[in-house]
Each structure stands twice: as C-alpha cells, then as structure tokens.
Write an enzyme that holds these catalytic residues in place. Structure first.
Site: not given
Ligand code: PEP
Length: 252
Positions: A9-11, A95, A97, A167, A173, A213
């Site tokens: 997921n490049w966001k 997600h 976010e 998640e 993050g 993470s």
């Molecule tokens: C995500 O946003 O889906 C995610 C898992 O981010 P990160 O790996 O940076 O925690």
C-alpha cells in the site's frame, strides 16, 4: 492450501517518475516463483502507468479506495468502472486511514463491499482495533463488528474475491508490530467468525493478511503463523529491496 499474498500500500507516496522507478526496480528483483501473489497499490494518478509497466509480470495492481456509486456528483471520487476501464480489478477498502481521516463508516464500507462484489473486483478489506480498544479488551468485539457490519450481508460467493487484512491501528506506521502470537490469535478469531457465519469450508479458503509495521526482519515469523496468509505492507513497500525481502519471506 491458501497461497500467500504480499500487497504494498503506497498510500500518498511517489510522483509518477518515482513510481515508474520503483516499479522498474521491483520488476528486476521480484520473482514470485508462483509461490506468492504480489500486488502494489499506487495512488490513482499512477495506476494507468503501473498497469502498463507490470502487464507481462507477476505483479498485479490494486487501487487504494473507490466510491460506492457508479457515477455522479461526487467530486474527487473514483468509481469501480473507472478502475476497471484502466485494467484495475482489485481495491483496498476500509483502510484505517480512510476510516480515521476521511470518516468512512461501516455503512459506507458495506456499500463499497457490495459494489466490489457487483463489479467482480477483489476486495482487500481492512479491519483492526485502535489502541484504546485493545487496552480495554475490546479488540475481538471491534473486529467482529467491522466484519459483520460491512461484509456479512454479502453472499457466500462474494468471498471468492475477498481478502481480509487485519491491521491493528496501533501498529500501522508506528514501528510497533503485533507479536506473531497476537496476530495469530486475531486471525484465528476472524476465521472462526467467518466459519460461524458461512461455514468451515469458506472460512478455510479466505486469505487473511496481517498489516502493521511488517519489515524484512519480522516478516518470516509473522507469516509462519498458521492463520496468517501474507501481509499488507505500508512503509516497507516503498523500497524495492525491503518489499522484495518481504515477498521472499512469504515463499515457503
Ligand atoms: C498499512 O498502512 O496498511 C500498513 C500496514 O502500514 P505500515 O506497514 O507502514 O505499518
């Protein structure tokens, strides 16, 4: 046997030239050996180029979001048909976010999940509790209600095209990861919840990814848990070497 998935997921990262460069690097490094499915989810504006660059490769392209209506007065939004017209038939929905910063509710996500099903798009559906939910011992309850509210009105056949991503919000993050045991415990719970609603066969076939993470150093241990079928990767998917190392960790 559930084939593992590693999805990046490049966001809101990477301009078009940067995205092209990262995809080139991935194409030169990633070799799935047919043992793992690999997806990348660049921003909307970079999707056509990503589809073009990856067309003869094992890397598949997903969107990070879509709207639940087919068209209309929804300024700034993108529809399933728009995605499909450029060759994108996978989408990340729910997600944390999107839930936290763009006020996506279970009700909206239910509509999005139904739209993904209607349009035969793979729905990579995210669930996960906040830190305060976990501290209050409510993490199972929260995840169960996210599943029930958004997905449980779907028929069984919809699950051929649904992947669930657990998640925990406190691990996204932050550099903090759920322990392999915490991940396994929640993944098993999600599978049991699916089994109660739709039966054991269906539950045993749905892939459940862990996100939060995941890095090259912890991927193997997390992916080795029996109910963890790969990962949704944020930060570490923005670097070709670390994303590829995570893909390698998913092969077994
Ligand atoms: C995500 O946003 O889906 C995610 C898992 O981010 P990160 O790996 O940076 O925690």
């Amino acid at each position: 046997m559930r084939k593992k998935i590693v999805a990046g997921n490049w966001k809101m990262n990477k301009t078009l030239p940067e995205a092209k460069q990262l995809i080139q690097e991935l194409l030169s490094k990633v070799n799935t050996e047919n043992k793992v499915e690999v997806y990348i989810a660049p921003s909307f504006v970079n999707l056509p180029e990503a589809v073009e660059q990856t067309k003869n490769s094992d890397i598949k392209v997903a969107a990070q979001n879509m709207h639940f209506e087919d068209s209309g007065a929804y300024t700034g939004e993108v529809s399933a048909d728009m995605l499909k017209a450029i060759g994108v038939d996978k989408v990340i929905l729910g997600h944390s976010e999107r839930r936290a910063y763009f006020n996506e509710t279970d009700e909206m996500l239910q509509k999005k999940a139904h739209k993904a099903y209607e349009k035969q798009m793979m729905n990579i559906f995210c669930v996960g509790e906040k830190l305060e939910d976990r501290q209050a011992g409510k993490h199972f309850e929260v995840v169960k209600s996210q599943l029930e509210n958004a997905l449980f009105s779907l028929p069984m056949q919809a699950y051929k095209n649904i992947v669930i991503a657990y998640e925990p919000v406190w691990a996204i993050g932050t550099g903090e990861t759920a322990s392999p045991e915490q991940a396994q415990e929640m993944h098993k719970f999600i599978r049991e919840t699916l089994a109660k609603k739709y039966g054991r066969d269906l539950a045993d076939n749905v892939r459940i990814l862990y996100g939060g993470s995941v890095k090259p150093g912890n991927a193997k241990e997390i992916f080795s848990q029996p109910d963890v079928d790969g990962g949704l990767i944020g930060g570490a998917s923005l670097d070709a070497d670390s994303f590829n190392a995570i893909i390698e960790a998913a092969k077994n």
